[in-house]
Design an enzyme around this catalytic site. Structure first.
Site, PDB file in Angstrom:
ATOM      1  N   GLY A  10       0.726  -1.243   0.068  1.00 30.07           N
ATOM      2  CA  GLY A  10      -0.123   0.072  -0.144  1.00 30.07           C
ATOM      3  C   GLY A  10       0.725   1.163  -0.088  1.00 30.07           C
ATOM      4  N   SER A  12       1.152   3.380  -2.488  1.00 37.70           N
ATOM      5  CA  SER A  12       0.721   4.329  -3.477  1.00 37.70           C
ATOM      6  C   SER A  12       0.084   5.506  -2.622  1.00 37.70           C
ATOM      7  CB  SER A  12      -0.433   3.722  -4.230  1.00 37.70           C
ATOM      8  OG  SER A  12      -1.288   3.027  -3.700  1.00 37.70           O
ATOM      9  N   ARG A  13      -0.353   5.386  -1.728  1.00 37.90           N
ATOM     10  CA  ARG A  13      -1.189   6.436  -0.793  1.00 37.90           C
ATOM     11  C   ARG A  13      -0.908   6.559   0.373  1.00 37.90           C
ATOM     12  NH1 ARG A  13      -6.817   5.821  -1.365  1.00 37.90           N
ATOM     13  NH2 ARG A  13      -6.714   3.582  -2.162  1.00 37.90           N
ATOM     14  N   ASN A  90       1.563  -2.526   5.233  1.00 36.13           N
ATOM     15  CA  ASN A  90       0.557  -1.249   5.439  1.00 36.13           C
ATOM     16  C   ASN A  90      -0.568  -1.130   4.932  1.00 36.13           C
ATOM     17  OD1 ASN A  90       0.537   1.876   5.762  1.00 36.13           O
ATOM     18  ND2 ASN A  90       0.301   1.645   3.750  1.00 36.13           N
ATOM     19  N   SER A 142      -3.890   0.011  14.343  1.00 37.02           N
ATOM     20  CA  SER A 142      -4.703   1.006  14.587  1.00 37.02           C
ATOM     21  C   SER A 142      -5.327   0.866  16.126  1.00 37.02           C
ATOM     22  CB  SER A 142      -5.892   0.612  13.834  1.00 37.02           C
ATOM     23  OG  SER A 142      -6.922   1.675  13.801  1.00 37.02           O
ATOM     24  N   TYR A 155     -12.874  -4.446  11.568  1.00 35.54           N
ATOM     25  CA  TYR A 155     -11.521  -3.642  11.479  1.00 35.54           C
ATOM     26  C   TYR A 155     -10.712  -3.819  12.924  1.00 35.54           C
ATOM     27  CZ  TYR A 155      -8.373   0.309  10.357  1.00 35.54           C
ATOM     28  OH  TYR A 155      -7.413   1.211  10.178  1.00 35.54           O
ATOM     29  N   ALA A 157     -11.261  -6.091  14.880  1.00 34.09           N
ATOM     30  CA  ALA A 157     -10.729  -7.643  14.872  1.00 34.09           C
ATOM     31  C   ALA A 157      -9.523  -8.043  14.086  1.00 34.09           C
ATOM     32  CB  ALA A 157     -12.060  -8.527  14.482  1.00 34.09           C
TER      33      ALA A 157
HETATM   34  P1  NDP Z   1      -5.178   4.763   2.309  1.00 26.20           P
HETATM   35  O1  NDP Z   1      -6.559   4.611   1.971  1.00 26.20           O
HETATM   36  O2  NDP Z   1      -4.730   6.332   2.122  1.00 26.20           O
HETATM   37  O3  NDP Z   1      -4.283   3.868   1.371  1.00 26.20           O
HETATM   38  C1  NDP Z   1      -4.355   2.426   1.396  1.00 26.20           C
HETATM   39  C2  NDP Z   1      -3.353   1.796   0.772  1.00 26.20           C
HETATM   40  O4  NDP Z   1      -3.597   0.611   0.841  1.00 26.20           O
HETATM   41  C3  NDP Z   1      -3.332   2.312  -0.699  1.00 26.20           C
HETATM   42  O5  NDP Z   1      -2.056   2.428  -1.280  1.00 26.20           O
HETATM   43  C4  NDP Z   1      -4.101   1.086  -1.265  1.00 26.20           C
HETATM   44  O6  NDP Z   1      -3.588   0.818  -2.840  1.00 26.20           O
HETATM   45  C5  NDP Z   1      -3.523   0.065  -0.522  1.00 26.20           C
HETATM   46  N1  NDP Z   1      -4.514  -1.145  -0.614  1.00 26.20           N
HETATM   47  C6  NDP Z   1      -5.703  -1.394  -0.220  1.00 26.20           C
HETATM   48  N2  NDP Z   1      -6.155  -2.821  -0.480  1.00 26.20           N
HETATM   49  C7  NDP Z   1      -5.036  -3.107  -0.875  1.00 26.20           C
HETATM   50  C8  NDP Z   1      -4.603  -4.590  -1.368  1.00 26.20           C
HETATM   51  N3  NDP Z   1      -5.656  -5.679  -1.325  1.00 26.20           N
HETATM   52  N4  NDP Z   1      -3.331  -5.207  -1.974  1.00 26.20           N
HETATM   53  C9  NDP Z   1      -2.318  -4.129  -1.803  1.00 26.20           C
HETATM   54  N5  NDP Z   1      -2.707  -2.929  -1.582  1.00 26.20           N
HETATM   55  C10 NDP Z   1      -3.703  -2.585  -1.003  1.00 26.20           C
HETATM   56  O7  NDP Z   1      -4.875   4.461   3.782  1.00 26.20           O
HETATM   57  P2  NDP Z   1      -3.805   5.138   4.886  1.00 26.20           P
HETATM   58  O8  NDP Z   1      -2.764   5.324   4.326  1.00 26.20           O
HETATM   59  O9  NDP Z   1      -4.911   5.882   5.601  1.00 26.20           O
HETATM   60  O10 NDP Z   1      -3.983   3.718   5.642  1.00 26.20           O
HETATM   61  C11 NDP Z   1      -2.498   2.936   5.872  1.00 26.20           C
HETATM   62  C12 NDP Z   1      -2.688   1.949   6.890  1.00 26.20           C
HETATM   63  O11 NDP Z   1      -2.665   2.500   8.050  1.00 26.20           O
HETATM   64  C13 NDP Z   1      -3.878   0.931   6.728  1.00 26.20           C
HETATM   65  O12 NDP Z   1      -3.624  -0.350   7.390  1.00 26.20           O
HETATM   66  C14 NDP Z   1      -4.776   1.420   8.105  1.00 26.20           C
HETATM   67  O13 NDP Z   1      -5.729   0.815   8.250  1.00 26.20           O
HETATM   68  C15 NDP Z   1      -3.846   2.069   8.853  1.00 26.20           C
HETATM   69  N6  NDP Z   1      -4.532   3.092   9.781  1.00 26.20           N
HETATM   70  C16 NDP Z   1      -5.001   4.391   9.237  1.00 26.20           C
HETATM   71  C17 NDP Z   1      -5.667   5.437   9.960  1.00 26.20           C
HETATM   72  C18 NDP Z   1      -5.989   6.706   9.275  1.00 26.20           C
HETATM   73  O14 NDP Z   1      -6.372   7.299  10.083  1.00 26.20           O
HETATM   74  N7  NDP Z   1      -5.659   6.976   8.155  1.00 26.20           N
HETATM   75  C19 NDP Z   1      -5.475   5.173  11.270  1.00 26.20           C
HETATM   76  C20 NDP Z   1      -5.126   3.733  11.913  1.00 26.20           C
HETATM   77  C21 NDP Z   1      -4.618   2.886  10.956  1.00 26.20           C
HETATM   78  P3  NDP Z   1      -4.420   1.611  -4.141  1.00 26.20           P
HETATM   79  O15 NDP Z   1      -3.965   3.151  -4.001  1.00 26.20           O
HETATM   80  O16 NDP Z   1      -3.704   0.816  -5.260  1.00 26.20           O
HETATM   81  O17 NDP Z   1      -5.851   1.563  -3.888  1.00 26.20           O
END
Ligand code: NDP
Length: 244
Positions: A10, A12-13, A90, A142, A155, A157
């Site tokens: 993950g 990319s973002r 991530n 998280s 989530y 869990a």
């Molecule tokens: P974003 O929604 O901004 O980004 C999610 C990333 O995960 C993207 O790069 C996406 O790829 C990738 N992704 C999703 N599903 C898959 C998959 N099946 N295979 C490969 N890549 C995947 O999320 P955040 O940056 O906010 O979150 C990152 C981590 O932090 C997560 O684990 C989230 O649970 C955790 N988190 C976030 C919080 C928040 O407040 N933002 C709080 C607590 C935890 P693509 O761009 O291609 O879709």
């Protein structure tokens, strides 16, 4: 000097993107995994290059063990002299729903991405870390997995599952100088939280604001560094003081 490699799922973002950039600044060649968003992954690669290192895009779906194995096997065959010494698990999604309305797909999709994704990717990369007797695994979990949050039974869990796995795995692999830790963010400004109202929610947070991806990346990258050599099986919160 031999190039050192790190993989961020993950990448990319959001938080993953910030972690990629920081690892690049630490001198790592960064493998940027993504699911669909090639343009954003490409943008991460540009930032990685601007930070003075280089990287590659590695598309695969962490929920699909055969895709994970195929992508990583191919990379390994192309880089027989190298191994991935840092893994940041991530990739994550949330699909919030009160449990009484929760459908199988809400449960399964969230467990598959956040928990099974950790398992498939880590199992593959662990072997070389153990053989080389050095590795760093950092799992992005998280606050929801520590405290439980209503509307996020799936989530919470999944993230609590990763926390348990972090603690168990740390005990399996410590002797081989491979550490595994978790970082538990609170509310962080990314696409995942764009539907939340920061103005309302910030009143719950002692530091009175959402965090930034870069603030989470600092802790992830510390745990991924050699400096964190005596920390394993730990969960570090990055949540602005939000516990209750
Ligand atoms: P974003 O929604 O901004 O980004 C999610 C990333 O995960 C993207 O790069 C996406 O790829 C990738 N992704 C999703 N599903 C898959 C998959 N099946 N295979 C490969 N890549 C995947 O999320 P955040 O940056 O906010 O979150 C990152 C981590 O932090 C997560 O684990 C989230 O649970 C955790 N988190 C976030 C919080 C928040 O407040 N933002 C709080 C607590 C935890 P693509 O761009 O291609 O879709």
């Amino acid at each position: 000097m031999l190039m050192k490699y790190a993989l961020v799922t993950g990448g990319s973002r959001g938080i993953g993107k910030a972690v990629c950039v920081k690892l690049a600044a630490m001198g790592y060649h960064v493998l940027i995994n993504y699911l669909r968003n090639k343009e954003e992954a490409q943008n991460t690669l540009t930032l990685v290059q601007e930070a003075g290192s280089n990287g590659d895009l590695l598309q695969f779906d962490v929920t699909d063990s055969s895709q994970v194995e195929a992508a990583l096997t191919q990379w390994q065959e192309q880089h027989p002299e190298n191994y991935i010494e840092i893994l940041v698990n991530n990739a994550g999604i949330r699909k919030d729903m009160l449990m009484m309305w929760m459908e199988n797909s809400h449960w399964q999709d969230v467990l598959n991405t956040n928990l099974n994704g950790f398992f498939y990717t880590t199992r593959f990369l662990l072997k070389n870390m153990l053989v080389k007797k050095y590795g760093r695994i950092v799992n992005v979990v998280s606050l929801s997995g520590l405290k439980g949050l209503p509307g996020q039974v799936n989530y919470s869990a999944a993230k609590a599952g990763v926390i348990g796995a972090t603690k168990a795995l740390a005990q399996e692999i410590g002797k081989k100088r491979v550490t595994v830790n978790a970082v538990a963010p609170g509310f962080i400004k990314t696409d995942m939280t764009q539907d939340l109202n920061e103005n309302e929610l910030k009143n719950l947070i002692p530091l009175n604001r959402f965090g930034t991806p870069e603030e989470v990346a600092e802790t992830v990258c510390f745990l991924a560094s050699e400096k964190a050599s005596y920390i394993t099986g730990e969960v570090i919160s990055v949540n602005g003081g939000l516990y209750t």
